[in-house]
Enzyme design. Structure first.
Site, PDB file in Angstrom:
ATOM      1  N   GLY A   1       3.071   5.989   9.456  1.00  0.00           N
ATOM      2  CA  GLY A   1       4.462   6.267   9.172  1.00  0.00           C
ATOM      3  C   GLY A   1       5.346   5.062   9.387  1.00  0.00           C
TER       4      GLY A   1
ATOM      5  CG  ASP B   1       0.004  -4.197   2.659  1.00  0.00           C
ATOM      6  OD1 ASP B   1      -0.274  -3.703   3.755  1.00  0.00           O
ATOM      7  OD2 ASP B   1       0.442  -3.526   1.700  1.00  0.00           O
TER       8      ASP B   1
ATOM      9  CB  SER C   1       3.056   1.531   6.347  1.00  0.00           C
ATOM     10  OG  SER C   1       1.807   1.599   6.949  1.00  0.00           O
TER      11      SER C   1
ATOM     12  CG  HIS D   1      -0.324   0.208   2.526  1.00  0.00           C
ATOM     13  ND1 HIS D   1      -0.003  -0.832   3.372  1.00  0.00           N
ATOM     14  CD2 HIS D   1       0.033   1.337   3.166  1.00  0.00           C
ATOM     15  CE1 HIS D   1       0.520  -0.352   4.480  1.00  0.00           C
ATOM     16  NE2 HIS D   1       0.562   0.976   4.385  1.00  0.00           N
TER      17      HIS D   1
ATOM     18  CB  SER E   1       0.158  -5.164   6.745  1.00  0.00           C
ATOM     19  OG  SER E   1      -1.025  -4.922   6.028  1.00  0.00           O
TER      20      SER E   1
END
Length: 453
Positions: free
Chosen positions: A344, A265, A346, A237, A361
């Site tokens: 932030g 993801d 991820s 993502h 994720s």
């Protein structure tokens, strides 16, 4: 494992307790047991990073000595899990670790096999359902993910409780969905929960990186690839294929060569010649930590996360093979943890000892009050893109070796359910997790998806 108060409030479609089988204490077991042999060969045993030990002691509430012992026990549990699965066959009901020093536990549906488990140096439990049965129930829920109520965003296989758990704020709606999915309702427990997972778009990973001129994410793990400069894996993502990145210093860095979200993801970024992949994780307060492999940490094991917003935090693996629904759709096959994270973070690294686990994720909560975070296992990312994990200081690193066309029944772009069997290259394989096959995911290449029988 879910807190007892939460379980007491659960609306249960079925509750099947696990029975403890008395086992000889670890200290009294033979040194030649399978588990003790694995402990002796654990790479983390020789020199555990002091910063990692301090962080585990701080976040798990254990002593430094207990933290060092659990690192070795967790590494050994991950190493012997495939052997236990093979030993118990169709009666296998899962492996996990428990207690401050990570005592290993394995479950079987056949009481007569308990002695074989204890002989391997592991505590034995007798369960009502084999892991294959639970995986099939969860696969049925995965196939019905599009019909799941938005108020039921998470479901997972809980080997410790020998059930599939669905978390929801509307139990009646979730229970109706479970029944309509075709899953074995006796194997599913619906639990009331206020969890509302979201993706951490502002990204995460050991060091920060920026997508285009705006979004920030975190590097997961460095990788190499034949004919390429190499790069790193992160969350899907964070960016789409073709998007450009710059590093934490805002110097031009690379390009997304692959990205998948939702469903999965994960992504990988190929860096330019100004950057060199290194087999380490920035642990911030814990220091620079080596990556030496990617053995899958079993439920109950400690795990730490590095991200560019909240930096370094630790907790435990709760469940493997979890499905989580975000606003954008459902992601399957992720791992559920009680490590906190925030926007932030991820894409950042999840690591257990010196073994890479996955990339952040999404989740719920924050690092002030605590929360739940999910990571995409790194092995699947390596398999999907033909990558090799960059490691430091020796030790195994997963390498995807392309195979030629199979001479059996396996085929790409085909939906396989847990328990399906195929032939490939003259060998027979059993499906461990429901998935849709892709080129590069041939059975010999993805042991997380296929077991040779």
């Amino acid at each position: 494992m879910l807190p007892r108060k939460t379980l007491a409030a659960a609306i249960a479609l079925a509750a099947v307790p696990l029975l403890t089988v008395p086992a000889v204490a670890l200290a009294a077991r033979q040194d030649d047991s399978l588990f003790e042999a694995a402990r002796a060969s654990a790479s983390i045993a020789a020199d555990p990073p002091p910063g990692l030990v301090r962080a585990l002691a701080r976040d798990l509430g254990v002593t430094g000595e207990q933290a060092e012992r659990r690192l070795v026990n967790e590494a050994a549990a991950a190493a012997i899990e495939p052997r236990l699965r093979e030993l118990l066959g169709g009666t296998y009901a899962g492996t996990w670790v428990t207690g401050p020093t990570a005592t290993p536990v394995a479950a079987t549906t056949d009481p007569s096999k308990a002695a074989e488990i204890t002989a391997a140096g592991v505590e034995a439990r007798v369960a009502a359902r084999p892991l294959d049965h639970l995986d099939r129930a969860k696969a049925a829920l995965d196939r019905a993910a599009a019909e799941a109520p938005r108020t039921a965003p998470v479901w997972y296989v809980d080997v410790m409780e020998n059930t599939v758990v669905v978390l929801t704020s509307t139990p009646a709606k979730a229970a109706a969905w479970v029944r309509a999915s075709g899953a074995d309702t006796s194997a599913v427990r619906v639990v009331r929960s206020g969890e509302r997972p979201r993706t951490f778009y502002d990204v995460r990973g050991g060091d920060a990186y920026y997508i285009g001129s705006g979004t920030r994410c975190s590097v997961g793990f460095s990788v190499t690839r034949p004919g390429s400069q190499g790069g790193f894996v992160s969350a899907g993502h964070c960016g789409s294929a073709g998007a450009t990145t710059s590093g934490s210093n805002r110097v031009a860095q690379g390009t997304f060569r692959g990205s998948s979200f939702p469903g999965n993801d994960y992504s990988w970024v190929e860096v330019n010649t100004q950057w060199t992949p290194a087999g380490v994780v920035n642990g911030y307060s814990a220091g620079i930590l080596p990556v030496r492999g990617a053995a899958v940490a079993q439920p109950g094991s400690s795990v730490c996360r590095s991200g560019s917003t909240t930096q370094w935090h630790c907790g435990s693996v709760q469940q493997l093979n979890t499905s989580v629904t975000y606003q954008q759709g459902t992601v399957t096959g992720v791992t559920r943890t009680d490590v906190c994270a925030e926007p932030g973070d991820s894409g950042g690294s999840f690591i257990s000892g010196d073994q890479a686990q996955g990339v952040t994720s999404g989740g719920s909560g924050n690092c002030g009050s605590g929360g739940t975070t999910y990571f995409q296992p790194v092995g699947e990312i390596l398999s999907a893109y033909g990558l090799t994990l960059a490691t430091q200081g020796g030790g195994p690193s997963p390498t995807i070796t392309p195979t030629g066309p199979g001479d059996g029944t396996w085929a790409p772009n085909t939906a396989y359910a847990t328990g399906d069997t195929v032939t490939y290259g003259g060998a027979t394989y059993r499906c461990l997790q429901g998935h849709t096959s892709q080129t590069g995911w041939e059975p010999p290449n993805v042991p997380a998806l296929w077991q040779r029988i």
